[in-house]
Design a protein around this motif. Structure first.
Motif, PDB file in Angstrom:
ATOM      1  N   ASP A   1       0.712  -1.039   0.049  1.00 35.46           N
ATOM      2  CA  ASP A   1      -0.074   0.011   0.084  1.00 35.46           C
ATOM      3  C   ASP A   1       0.791   1.218   0.095  1.00 35.46           C
ATOM      4  O   ASP A   1       0.271   2.394   0.135  1.00 35.46           O
ATOM      5  N   SER A   2       2.329   1.237  -0.101  1.00 34.55           N
ATOM      6  CA  SER A   2       3.029   2.328  -0.101  1.00 34.55           C
ATOM      7  C   SER A   2       3.082   2.982  -1.272  1.00 34.55           C
ATOM      8  O   SER A   2       2.478   2.359  -2.427  1.00 34.55           O
ATOM      9  N   ASP A   3       3.942   3.949  -1.462  1.00 34.85           N
ATOM     10  CA  ASP A   3       3.975   4.838  -2.723  1.00 34.85           C
ATOM     11  C   ASP A   3       5.262   4.639  -3.034  1.00 34.85           C
ATOM     12  O   ASP A   3       5.880   5.483  -3.964  1.00 34.85           O
TER      13      ASP A   3
ATOM     14  N   ARG B   1       6.760  -1.416  -3.579  1.00 38.02           N
ATOM     15  CA  ARG B   1       5.556  -1.688  -3.554  1.00 38.02           C
ATOM     16  C   ARG B   1       5.243  -2.810  -4.410  1.00 38.02           C
ATOM     17  O   ARG B   1       4.316  -3.615  -4.349  1.00 38.02           O
TER      18      ARG B   1
ATOM     19  N   ARG C   1      -3.921  -5.578  -8.906  1.00 40.68           N
ATOM     20  CA  ARG C   1      -2.770  -5.060  -8.337  1.00 40.68           C
ATOM     21  C   ARG C   1      -1.867  -5.873  -8.405  1.00 40.68           C
ATOM     22  O   ARG C   1      -0.554  -5.650  -8.837  1.00 40.68           O
TER      23      ARG C   1
ATOM     24  N   GLU D   1       8.298   2.941  -5.050  1.00 37.57           N
ATOM     25  CA  GLU D   1       8.425   2.008  -6.431  1.00 37.57           C
ATOM     26  C   GLU D   1       9.324   1.052  -6.212  1.00 37.57           C
ATOM     27  O   GLU D   1      10.356   1.313  -5.594  1.00 37.57           O
TER      28      GLU D   1
END
Length: 760
Positions: A644-646, A651, A672, A648
């Protein structure tokens, strides 16, 4: 040498670069005077910002040069550096000028461990020195910038203008002869050296360091540009430009071909050696003492603890030599078949002994002890130490240094005594390859010369040249096996052929019109059917694995140990696992996980997945394999949070890993997970893009392509929409590489690449 994982020192340097600072550091260099036997070398430490001019001054001091001749540095890409004022009117064959050594920082041309330089002093005698950066040492802020000597072997060269290394070898040989015997053109020099008590084996580190302390390490005067060569980072290959091709006279060079670096150095791609385990130190020390030659050297050193009289040739006086052979039972080194095994014959041989050099059973361990520093010669006596003084790590270092000296000598001169020129170079290359094969062979596995020759025979062309190569291989295999077995590094079993490899070589050379290099030729070994003969074979001992690893690390070749990453951080682990087999990876990961909780392991692995570039992509590929084996609920919670993190990379790895778990555990949408999988597909393929690895690129794509269920058009839509920095490049190169595999698919791929570019 630096291992294949990032040490705290490396992380310190990286942090300094990220902070925009210049890390104060020193460079540890090993400098070898090529062509010397035994090898003459120095290990120096200089500030990384010191100029190449400072390095020139340091080499002059460290090797005893007087500075009256011209000199030149050459880097791995063929670029020259020197005193431009003195070299202006000299044609050095570069054609594009020479860089100013005073304007070039040492750290700019020796950027990382394993980088090399060549330094030639006196363009007549051509004293060539090989310089290797062993490691970078952090220097505390405010610490004094110094030049110092921290190691070496052999005394300074006694004089200049003596004909280079060939003249030096002659001078040293004459020094061992009786006074006034055949001194020839070097007679006056030899007499002076004898009178001064010159000891070729003496290495005066303290004296060299005291002289170096008078040098001021001058920083490079300005930021220097490479002297009219393409700038290529270390690890890359300088390729020919249109200008290079225009100057070509052979008519075969093309733009993009690799350029000849013009300097001896390691291959651009270092060999990937399998990780190994080493025997415990106490077992290795016991093994050294179990090698007859080394046991004899250790006992000789203890025997000389009160001092024993030596001759001008630095060997024991005949009476003492006889005493040593009998008292220490050195005659056992000759083996059961030797005349020395019989007491009567031994007594007769010892009685007629005129010089200690005439008896190999004494000469070999004596010089091993002297060259290794176990016995020092001064005041006409040889001084050793008590047997208890040689124990533990010191014994291992002594043994490893002897193995390293042997392999360095073989690398310089070849494996066959008296065979110089191209044949010597060939045997050196063959022996170097055999060292790698021995090291890479599993424990207790024999390496058979016949098997290796059969492999080359399948790919080789029949003819006298190929027969010569086969004979060179056989001779090299035998001589290397005998030499390493004498040091206890291998178990060697000679074949049952009755003709030596050197005799086969002479016969072949005569048949090809070559010059006979020894006695009269004998019938070739091929006169007997190969099925009736067993060839030579050898296998590495545990002690040999230790010694070869030390030598390889000294040469800058990563030689990992199983278990060495147990306390390393996750980034170092992932980097190190790149060359491991699945079983080796499993063992290393299990040991690493034993030292931390599953949650901490997951956090560390995911943190290491962030970043751009090939290194980060390679780490992500390995991280997925490691994370997939974590079943602990706490580790799964870490994965869900990361998905759920941003960030790259982090994630994508987390989401793709969760996508392989049962739905009850995953808690991640299938869309996802699929998106993350496509991102990682491009990420993995980016490792081959731009590296001219078309075959690997296509194979990596097709392995994933064939498992997809969508129509070709849907797949293309999926791929060009992937928001990865390398998407357009990967698709474009795939479009070119697939032309010979599937023209329609290649066209769709090129179209997808254009869409990816336009969507940026």
């Amino acid at each position: 040498m630096m291992g294949p994982f990032e040490s705290p020192r490396v992380r310190w340097e990286q942090q300094m670069r990220r902070d925009g600072k210049t890390a104060p550091s020193d460079l540890q260099l090993k400098i070898v005077l090529h062509g010397t036997r035994p090898p003459l070398w120095r290990r120096l430490v200089l500030p990384s910002d010191a100029s190449l001019g400072t390095l020139h001054d340091a080499i002059q001091v460290a090797f005893g040069w007087h500075g009256g001749h011209l000199h030149l540095f050459t880097d791995e890409f063929g670029r020259g550096y020197g005193d431009t004022a003195r070299l202006t009117d000299i044609d050095l064959g570069f054609g594009r000028g020479v860089g100013d050594e005073d304007a070039t920082a040492l750290g700019d041309v020796l950027a990382e461990a394993g980088a090399r330089l060549r330094y030639v002093y006196d363009f007549g005698d051509d004293w060539e020195h090989g310089i290797t950066l062993e490691k970078t040492l952090p220097r505390p802020v405010g610490a004094e910038r110094t030049v110092r000597c921290v190691g070496g072997r052999r005394a300074d060269v006694p004089a200049e203008d003596i004909g280079g290394v060939w003249g030096l070898a002659q001078v040293l040989e004459l020094l061992q002869a009786p006074d006034g015997a055949g001194d020839g053109p070097h007679g006056e020099l030899v007499a002076e050296l004898r009178a001064a008590g010159y000891d070729p084996a003496a290495f005066d580190r303290d004296g060299i360091t005291a002289q170096l302390a008078q040098l001021t390490p001058v920083a490079a005067s300005r930021a220097a540009k490479p002297p009219a060569r393409d700038r290529v980072g270390r690890g890359g290959v300088r390729r020919l430009t249109a200008e290079d091709v225009a100057l070509c006279t052979c008519g075969q060079c093309q733009v993009g071909d690799p350029a000849d670096a013009g300097v001896d150095g390691p291959a651009d791609d270092l060999p990937v050696l399998r990780p190994v385990t080493l025997a415990p130190q106490k077992d290795l020390v016991a093994a050294v003492r179990g090698v007859p030659l080394f046991d004899a050297a250790l006992r000789l050193a203890a025997w000389c603890r009160e001092g024993r009289q030596v001759t001008a040739g630095r060997v024991l006086r005949p009476a003492l030599a006889r005493e040593a052979v009998e008292e220490l039972e050195l005659w056992k080194l000759a083996g059961d078949g030797s005349p020395y095994a019989d007491a009567v014959a031994r007594a007769r041989a010892l009685k007629s002994l005129r010089s200690a050099k005439d008896m190999t059973v004494l000469d070999d361990p004596w010089w091993l002890a002297v060259d290794g520093g176990l016995i020092t010669i001064s005041g006409g006596r040889g001084w050793g130490g008590a047997a208890t003084a040689f124990a533990g790590e010191d014994v291992l270092k002594f043994w490893a240094a002897a193995v390293g000296d042997l392999l360095e000598e073989i690398g310089e001169t070849g494996v066959l005594d008296g065979w110089h020129g191209e044949l010597g170079e060939l045997t050196a290359e063959i022996a170097d390859g055999l060292v790698g094969l021995l090291y890479d062979a599993p424990d207790d596995v024999w390496v058979a010369g016949d098997d290796l020759r059969a492999m080359t025979r399948e790919a080789g062309e029949i003819g006298p040249e190929f027969d010569l190569l086969q004979a060179l291989f056989a001779a090299s295999f035998r001589e290397l096996g005998v030499a390493l077995a004498y040091l206890g590094a291998v178990e060697y079993e000679p074949g049952d052929g009755d003709v030596s490899s050197e005799e086969v070589l002479r016969t072949l050379l005569n048949a090809m019109g070559g010059q006979e290099l020894g006695s009269s030729p004998s019938p070739t070994a091929s006169d007997r059917p190969r099925d009736d003969r067993r060839g030579d074979r050898m296998r590495l001992t545990p002690l040999g694995r230790y010694g070869l690893r030390a030598y390889l690390m000294e040469c800058g070749v990563p030689a990992p140990l199983l278990g060495e990453y147990a306390d390393a951080d996750a980034g170092a682990l992932l980097q190190g696992l790149l060359g491991y087999s699945p079983e080796e990876m499993r063992q290393e990961v299990e040991g690493w996980l034993d030292h931390r909780s599953a949650a901490d392991a997951a956090v560390g692995l995911l943190d290491a997945c962030a970043g751009d570039g090939p290194d980060a992509a390679a780490k992500r590929a390995v991280a997925r394999l490691v994370l997939a084996g974590l079943d602990d609920p706490r580790a799964l919670r870490v994965l869900r949070k990361a998905a759920d993190s941003d960030v790259e990379g982090c994630r994508h790895v987390a989401a793709a890993t969760l996508g392989t778990r049962p739905e009850a555990e995953a808690h991640v949408e299938s869309a996802r997970a699929r998106e993350a999988g496509l991102w990682l597909l491009i990420d993995g393929l980016s490792l081959h893009a731009g590296a001219h690895e078309d075959e690997e690129l296509v194979q990596g794509f097709l392995e994933n392509w064939n498992t997809a269920s969508q129509t070709p058009q849907q797949r293309m839509d999926d791929l060009w929409r992937v928001r990865h920095p390398a998407t357009a490049q990967v698709l474009a190169e795939l479009g070119e590489a697939l032309r010979g595999v599937d023209k329609q698919l290649a066209k769709r791929m090129r179209t997808a690449a254009n869409k990816a570019r336009s969507s940026r």
